[in-house]
Design a protein around this motif. Sequence first.
Motif, mmCIF file in Angstrom:
data_model
loop_
_atom_site.group_PDB
_atom_site.id
_atom_site.type_symbol
_atom_site.label_atom_id
_atom_site.label_comp_id
_atom_site.label_asym_id
_atom_site.label_seq_id
_atom_site.Cartn_x
_atom_site.Cartn_y
_atom_site.Cartn_z
ATOM 1 N N GLY A 72 12.740 33.000 -85.461
ATOM 2 C CA GLY A 72 11.819 33.723 -84.603
ATOM 3 C C GLY A 72 10.617 34.209 -85.380
ATOM 4 O O GLY A 72 10.713 34.506 -86.555
ATOM 5 N N ALA A 73 9.485 34.267 -84.710
ATOM 6 C CA ALA A 73 8.277 34.805 -85.322
ATOM 7 C C ALA A 73 8.262 36.316 -85.123
ATOM 8 O O ALA A 73 8.884 36.852 -84.211
ATOM 9 C CB ALA A 73 7.035 34.179 -84.694
ATOM 10 N N ILE A 74 7.519 36.991 -85.966
ATOM 11 C CA ILE A 74 7.432 38.449 -85.912
ATOM 12 C C ILE A 74 6.473 38.888 -84.811
ATOM 13 O O ILE A 74 5.455 38.250 -84.573
ATOM 14 C CB ILE A 74 6.998 39.000 -87.285
ATOM 15 N N LEU A 75 6.799 39.957 -84.133
ATOM 16 C CA LEU A 75 5.961 40.425 -83.038
ATOM 17 C C LEU A 75 4.895 41.417 -83.477
ATOM 18 O O LEU A 75 3.920 41.612 -82.773
ATOM 19 C CB LEU A 75 6.831 41.047 -81.943
ATOM 20 N N ARG A 76 5.039 42.044 -84.653
ATOM 21 C CA ARG A 76 4.047 43.030 -85.077
ATOM 22 C C ARG A 76 2.878 42.404 -85.829
ATOM 23 O O ARG A 76 2.064 43.095 -86.428
ATOM 24 C CB ARG A 76 4.684 44.118 -85.923
ATOM 25 N N ALA A 104 -9.413 22.229 -95.297
ATOM 26 C CA ALA A 104 -9.665 23.262 -94.294
ATOM 27 C C ALA A 104 -8.913 22.914 -93.021
ATOM 28 O O ALA A 104 -8.685 21.745 -92.711
ATOM 29 C CB ALA A 104 -11.162 23.362 -94.008
ATOM 30 N N ALA A 105 -8.536 23.951 -92.280
ATOM 31 C CA ALA A 105 -7.847 23.764 -91.008
ATOM 32 C C ALA A 105 -8.255 24.874 -90.053
ATOM 33 O O ALA A 105 -8.659 25.954 -90.466
ATOM 34 C CB ALA A 105 -6.332 23.780 -91.199
ATOM 35 N N THR A 106 -8.125 24.581 -88.791
ATOM 36 C CA THR A 106 -8.285 25.577 -87.745
ATOM 37 C C THR A 106 -6.910 26.106 -87.402
ATOM 38 O O THR A 106 -5.965 25.325 -87.221
ATOM 39 C CB THR A 106 -8.937 24.953 -86.491
ATOM 40 N N LEU A 107 -6.781 27.413 -87.317
ATOM 41 C CA LEU A 107 -5.528 28.045 -86.888
ATOM 42 C C LEU A 107 -5.647 28.345 -85.395
ATOM 43 O O LEU A 107 -6.516 29.108 -84.977
ATOM 44 C CB LEU A 107 -5.313 29.366 -87.629
ATOM 45 N N THR A 108 -4.785 27.741 -84.623
ATOM 46 C CA THR A 108 -4.772 27.988 -83.177
ATOM 47 C C THR A 108 -3.527 28.788 -82.840
ATOM 48 O O THR A 108 -2.401 28.311 -83.063
ATOM 49 C CB THR A 108 -4.762 26.659 -82.395
ATOM 50 N N PRO A 109 -3.689 30.007 -82.335
ATOM 51 C CA PRO A 109 -2.501 30.800 -81.983
ATOM 52 C C PRO A 109 -1.787 30.201 -80.778
ATOM 53 O O PRO A 109 -2.408 29.800 -79.805
ATOM 54 C CB PRO A 109 -3.078 32.175 -81.651
ATOM 55 N N ARG A 110 -0.464 30.121 -80.884
ATOM 56 C CA ARG A 110 0.365 29.618 -79.784
ATOM 57 C C ARG A 110 1.173 30.751 -79.156
ATOM 58 O O ARG A 110 1.586 30.660 -78.022
ATOM 59 C CB ARG A 110 1.249 28.505 -80.291
ATOM 60 N N ALA A 111 1.379 31.801 -79.934
ATOM 61 C CA ALA A 111 2.045 33.040 -79.518
ATOM 62 C C ALA A 111 1.847 34.004 -80.677
ATOM 63 O O ALA A 111 1.282 33.635 -81.701
ATOM 64 C CB ALA A 111 3.531 32.799 -79.231
#
Length: 129
Positions: free
Chosen positions: A4-8, A48-55
Motif C-alpha cells: 500500500g502507498a502512504i496516505l500522508r 528525465a521523466a514526468t511524474l503523473t499522480p495516480r493516487a
Amino acid sequence: MPIGAILRFDPVKFDGDWSVHSSAGGNWALTTFAVAGRSTQWSEAGRAATLTPRATGIFRLTYDDGTQRDLWVIWTDPDHHTVALGEPGGGYGFIASKVGRFRGDQVSAAAQVLDFNGYRTQDWGVRVR
C-alpha cells in the motif's frame, strides 16, 4: 502480497535531491534522483521523466523516450526527509534520504515498513553514507 502507498504523502515536501541508501530488485540501478515541480518532474542519471499522480503517493513515471515505470511512496517520515519507494509487485524498492538529511533511525523505520509489505531488505545492497 500487495503493498500500500502512504496516505500522508505531500507532493511539495517530496521535491528535492535524494540519495538512495539501499535498494533491490529489477533492473533499476537508482543511486540518486531529483524531484521538482510539486512532484511532477523526475530526473535520474541524466534521464528525465514526468511524474503523473495516480493516487496519493502513487505515480507513473514517463521518461522522455516513452518508457514507463510505476512508483509508490510506501512510507515517509513526517518531514519527507526519508522515503521507502517501490513498485506494487515488489519487483524493486529503495530507501532514500534527502541529500544532507540522513538519519539512521528513519532508514531503519523505512526498512521495517518495507519488510512488513513483503520486501526482504536484509538481502538488499546497502551503501553506507
